[in-house]
Design an enzyme around this catalytic site. Structure first.
Site, PDB file in Angstrom:
ATOM      1  N   GLY A  34       0.792  -1.229   0.000  1.00  0.00           N
ATOM      2  CA  GLY A  34       0.000   0.000   0.000  1.00  0.00           C
ATOM      3  C   GLY A  34       0.823   1.276   0.000  1.00  0.00           C
ATOM      4  N   GLN A  35       2.111   1.179  -0.336  1.00  0.00           N
ATOM      5  CA  GLN A  35       2.952   2.379  -0.344  1.00  0.00           C
ATOM      6  C   GLN A  35       2.666   3.203  -1.589  1.00  0.00           C
ATOM      7  OE1 GLN A  35       7.211   1.627  -0.156  1.00  0.00           O
ATOM      8  NE2 GLN A  35       7.667   3.787   0.286  1.00  0.00           N
ATOM      9  N   HIS A  95       8.173   6.322   5.433  1.00  0.00           N
ATOM     10  CA  HIS A  95       7.452   7.094   6.443  1.00  0.00           C
ATOM     11  C   HIS A  95       6.745   6.135   7.375  1.00  0.00           C
ATOM     12  CE1 HIS A  95       5.207   6.683   2.683  1.00  0.00           C
ATOM     13  NE2 HIS A  95       4.130   6.497   3.429  1.00  0.00           N
ATOM     14  N   HIS A 151       3.665   5.708   9.656  1.00  0.00           N
ATOM     15  CA  HIS A 151       2.345   6.254   9.991  1.00  0.00           C
ATOM     16  C   HIS A 151       2.144   6.097  11.495  1.00  0.00           C
ATOM     17  CE1 HIS A 151       0.522   6.403   5.849  1.00  0.00           C
ATOM     18  NE2 HIS A 151       1.432   5.482   5.610  1.00  0.00           N
TER      19      HIS A 151
HETATM   20  P1  5GP Z   1       1.618   5.463   1.940  1.00  0.00           P
HETATM   21  O1  5GP Z   1       0.355   5.126   1.175  1.00  0.00           O
HETATM   22  O2  5GP Z   1       2.779   5.671   1.009  1.00  0.00           O
HETATM   23  O3  5GP Z   1       1.917   4.525   3.067  1.00  0.00           O
HETATM   24  O4  5GP Z   1       1.317   6.850   2.658  1.00  0.00           O
HETATM   25  C1  5GP Z   1       1.473   8.076   2.025  1.00  0.00           C
HETATM   26  C2  5GP Z   1       0.707   9.077   2.846  1.00  0.00           C
HETATM   27  O5  5GP Z   1       1.156  10.373   2.493  1.00  0.00           O
HETATM   28  C3  5GP Z   1      -0.802   9.047   2.612  1.00  0.00           C
HETATM   29  O6  5GP Z   1      -1.446   8.756   3.843  1.00  0.00           O
HETATM   30  C4  5GP Z   1      -1.121  10.432   2.084  1.00  0.00           C
HETATM   31  O7  5GP Z   1      -2.336  10.944   2.591  1.00  0.00           O
HETATM   32  C5  5GP Z   1       0.057  11.256   2.543  1.00  0.00           C
HETATM   33  N1  5GP Z   1       0.432  12.367   1.690  1.00  0.00           N
HETATM   34  C6  5GP Z   1       0.604  12.334   0.335  1.00  0.00           C
HETATM   35  N2  5GP Z   1       0.998  13.537  -0.120  1.00  0.00           N
HETATM   36  C7  5GP Z   1       1.093  14.338   0.982  1.00  0.00           C
HETATM   37  C8  5GP Z   1       1.468  15.706   1.155  1.00  0.00           C
HETATM   38  O8  5GP Z   1       1.808  16.426   0.216  1.00  0.00           O
HETATM   39  N3  5GP Z   1       1.442  16.196   2.422  1.00  0.00           N
HETATM   40  C9  5GP Z   1       1.089  15.426   3.501  1.00  0.00           C
HETATM   41  N4  5GP Z   1       1.098  16.010   4.703  1.00  0.00           N
HETATM   42  N5  5GP Z   1       0.734  14.131   3.361  1.00  0.00           N
HETATM   43  C10 5GP Z   1       0.734  13.594   2.126  1.00  0.00           C
END
Ligand code: 5GP
Ligand code: ZN
Length: 114
Positions: A93-94, A100, A102
């Protein structure tokens, strides 16, 4: 990485609602929160995925968790509880390829995750 959203946040090119910062780590609120508290804790240095970690990254990975614990305490969810998640690649789900952690809290989490 010039085309990485999270590197742009680290550099100040894109604004973010920061909740913690030190020499190596930055934490800011997720733009699309999935819980009342949803913070992303990132290393300032670009690392694309968990698969790209080397032994030299061990210290900063520990710092991500230390920062997450501090933020959880400061935002008042340490005692009630919270979840930390790091997604890796497509099936994990990345969607942003700068690792990062969460930090999610402020509501009951369920198991298994989706
Ligand atoms: P992943 O799906 O890669 O584990 O999580 C990426 C996260 O980054 C998502 O929860 C999404 O809402 C967040 N996100 C994406 N773009 C931005 C941004 O420009 N600013 C912030 N604060 N969060 C972001
Ligand atoms: Zn990056």
């Amino acid at each position: 990485m010039s085309d990485c959203i999270f590197c742009k946040i680290v550099n100040g090119d894109i604004p973010a609602d920061k909740v913690y910062e030190d020499e190596d780590v930055l934490a800011f609120r997720d733009l699309g929160p999935q819980a009342p508290v949803h913070v992303l804790v990132i290393p300032k240095a670009h690392i694309a995925t968990l698969n790209d970690l080397g032994t030299a990254d061990a210290a900063v990975m520990g710092k991500l968790y230390l920062a997450a614990g501090k933020v959880a305490t400061e935002l008042g969810i340490a005692e009630s509880g919270y979840r930390t998640v790091m997604n890796c690649n497509a099936q994990g789900g990345q969607t942003v390829f700068h690792i990062h952690l969460h930090l999610l809290g402020g509501r009951q989490m369920t198991w298994p995750p989706g």
